[in-house]
Design a protein around this motif. Structure first.
Motif, PDB file in Angstrom:
ATOM      1  N   ILE A  42       0.863  -1.172   0.000  1.00  0.00           N
ATOM      2  CA  ILE A  42       0.000   0.000   0.000  1.00  0.00           C
ATOM      3  C   ILE A  42       0.903   1.226   0.000  1.00  0.00           C
ATOM      4  N   LEU A  43       0.730   2.071  -1.017  1.00  0.00           N
ATOM      5  CA  LEU A  43       1.537   3.286  -1.137  1.00  0.00           C
ATOM      6  C   LEU A  43       0.662   4.508  -0.905  1.00  0.00           C
ATOM      7  N   ILE A  44       1.186   5.445  -0.155  1.00  0.00           N
ATOM      8  CA  ILE A  44       0.543   6.739   0.017  1.00  0.00           C
ATOM      9  C   ILE A  44       1.468   7.723  -0.683  1.00  0.00           C
ATOM     10  N   THR A  45       0.976   8.322  -1.780  1.00  0.00           N
ATOM     11  CA  THR A  45       1.863   9.159  -2.583  1.00  0.00           C
ATOM     12  C   THR A  45       1.089  10.169  -3.415  1.00  0.00           C
ATOM     13  N   HIS A  46       1.784  11.219  -3.812  1.00  0.00           N
ATOM     14  CA  HIS A  46       1.284  12.177  -4.791  1.00  0.00           C
ATOM     15  C   HIS A  46       2.067  12.031  -6.095  1.00  0.00           C
ATOM     16  N   ASP A  47       3.030  11.128  -6.104  1.00  0.00           N
ATOM     17  CA  ASP A  47       3.949  10.949  -7.231  1.00  0.00           C
ATOM     18  C   ASP A  47       3.280  10.172  -8.353  1.00  0.00           C
ATOM     19  N   LYS A  48       3.003  10.829  -9.447  1.00  0.00           N
ATOM     20  CA  LYS A  48       2.302  10.201 -10.570  1.00  0.00           C
ATOM     21  C   LYS A  48       3.126   9.089 -11.217  1.00  0.00           C
ATOM     22  N   ASP A  49       4.459   9.178 -11.159  1.00  0.00           N
ATOM     23  CA  ASP A  49       5.295   8.103 -11.702  1.00  0.00           C
ATOM     24  C   ASP A  49       5.089   6.802 -10.926  1.00  0.00           C
ATOM     25  N   ILE A  50       4.972   6.909  -9.617  1.00  0.00           N
ATOM     26  CA  ILE A  50       4.738   5.732  -8.786  1.00  0.00           C
ATOM     27  C   ILE A  50       3.336   5.179  -9.046  1.00  0.00           C
ATOM     28  N   MET A  51       2.381   6.074  -9.228  1.00  0.00           N
ATOM     29  CA  MET A  51       1.009   5.630  -9.477  1.00  0.00           C
ATOM     30  C   MET A  51       0.898   4.808 -10.757  1.00  0.00           C
ATOM     31  N   LYS A  52       1.775   5.041 -11.713  1.00  0.00           N
ATOM     32  CA  LYS A  52       1.726   4.318 -12.988  1.00  0.00           C
ATOM     33  C   LYS A  52       1.955   2.821 -12.829  1.00  0.00           C
ATOM     34  N   ILE A  53       2.660   2.414 -11.782  1.00  0.00           N
ATOM     35  CA  ILE A  53       2.942   0.991 -11.603  1.00  0.00           C
ATOM     36  C   ILE A  53       1.927   0.307 -10.685  1.00  0.00           C
ATOM     37  N   ALA A  54       0.951   1.077 -10.187  1.00  0.00           N
ATOM     38  CA  ALA A  54      -0.038   0.525  -9.252  1.00  0.00           C
ATOM     39  C   ALA A  54      -1.066  -0.346  -9.975  1.00  0.00           C
ATOM     40  N   ASP A  55      -1.507  -1.381  -9.302  1.00  0.00           N
ATOM     41  CA  ASP A  55      -2.606  -2.197  -9.815  1.00  0.00           C
ATOM     42  C   ASP A  55      -3.948  -1.496  -9.580  1.00  0.00           C
ATOM     43  N   TYR A  56      -4.077  -0.823  -8.447  1.00  0.00           N
ATOM     44  CA  TYR A  56      -5.292  -0.106  -8.078  1.00  0.00           C
ATOM     45  C   TYR A  56      -4.911   1.244  -7.494  1.00  0.00           C
ATOM     46  N   ILE A  57      -5.731   2.257  -7.768  1.00  0.00           N
ATOM     47  CA  ILE A  57      -5.511   3.593  -7.209  1.00  0.00           C
ATOM     48  C   ILE A  57      -6.793   4.048  -6.530  1.00  0.00           C
ATOM     49  N   ILE A  58      -6.665   4.492  -5.299  1.00  0.00           N
ATOM     50  CA  ILE A  58      -7.783   5.092  -4.580  1.00  0.00           C
ATOM     51  C   ILE A  58      -7.430   6.566  -4.396  1.00  0.00           C
ATOM     52  N   ASN A  59      -8.216   7.431  -5.006  1.00  0.00           N
ATOM     53  CA  ASN A  59      -7.988   8.868  -4.926  1.00  0.00           C
ATOM     54  C   ASN A  59      -8.799   9.415  -3.756  1.00  0.00           C
ATOM     55  N   MET A  60      -8.113   9.835  -2.710  1.00  0.00           N
ATOM     56  CA  MET A  60      -8.799  10.304  -1.507  1.00  0.00           C
ATOM     57  C   MET A  60      -9.618  11.564  -1.770  1.00  0.00           C
ATOM     58  N   ASP A  61      -9.188  12.395  -2.703  1.00  0.00           N
ATOM     59  CA  ASP A  61      -9.965  13.593  -3.030  1.00  0.00           C
ATOM     60  C   ASP A  61     -11.326  13.212  -3.597  1.00  0.00           C
ATOM     61  N   GLU A  62     -11.372  12.167  -4.387  1.00  0.00           N
ATOM     62  CA  GLU A  62     -12.642  11.707  -4.952  1.00  0.00           C
ATOM     63  C   GLU A  62     -13.562  11.150  -3.861  1.00  0.00           C
ATOM     64  N   LEU A  63     -12.993  10.480  -2.879  1.00  0.00           N
ATOM     65  CA  LEU A  63     -13.799   9.932  -1.788  1.00  0.00           C
ATOM     66  C   LEU A  63     -14.403  11.033  -0.932  1.00  0.00           C
ATOM     67  N   ASN A  64     -13.714  12.140  -0.776  1.00  0.00           N
ATOM     68  CA  ASN A  64     -14.178  13.229   0.085  1.00  0.00           C
ATOM     69  C   ASN A  64     -15.259  14.088  -0.560  1.00  0.00           C
ATOM     70  N   LYS A  65     -15.530  13.936  -1.834  1.00  0.00           N
ATOM     71  CA  LYS A  65     -16.530  14.757  -2.514  1.00  0.00           C
ATOM     72  C   LYS A  65     -17.954  14.324  -2.212  1.00  0.00           C
ATOM     73  N   SER A  66     -18.154  13.133  -1.720  1.00  0.00           N
ATOM     74  CA  SER A  66     -19.525  12.662  -1.491  1.00  0.00           C
ATOM     75  C   SER A  66     -20.095  13.156  -0.182  1.00  0.00           C
TER      76      SER A  66
END
Length: 66
Positions: A42-66
């Protein structure tokens, strides 16, 4: 990082590439790909390069909009 030498079943990394140069970040990504074959990572990051290798991404900003 000790976790690369002694992997566990579950690994949580918070902003692991913040202070790395581009070469070191590339090396870290390669090690992380290998590590993720043996462990849940589980990675906590803002680094888009790291996100590219992820199998799944959970965007916390998207979760907070509801």
């Amino acid at each position: 990082m000790d976790v690369l030498l002694n992997p566990k079943d579950l690994i949580v990394l918070d902003k692991p590439t913040n202070d790395l140069d581009n070469f070191s970040k590339f090396e870290f990504c390669d090690a992380l790909k290998s590590l993720s074959k043996k462990s849940i990572v589980i990675l906590i990051t803002h680094d888009k390069d790291i996100m590219k290798i992820a199998d799944y991404i959970i965007n916390m900003d998207e979760l907070n909009k509801s």
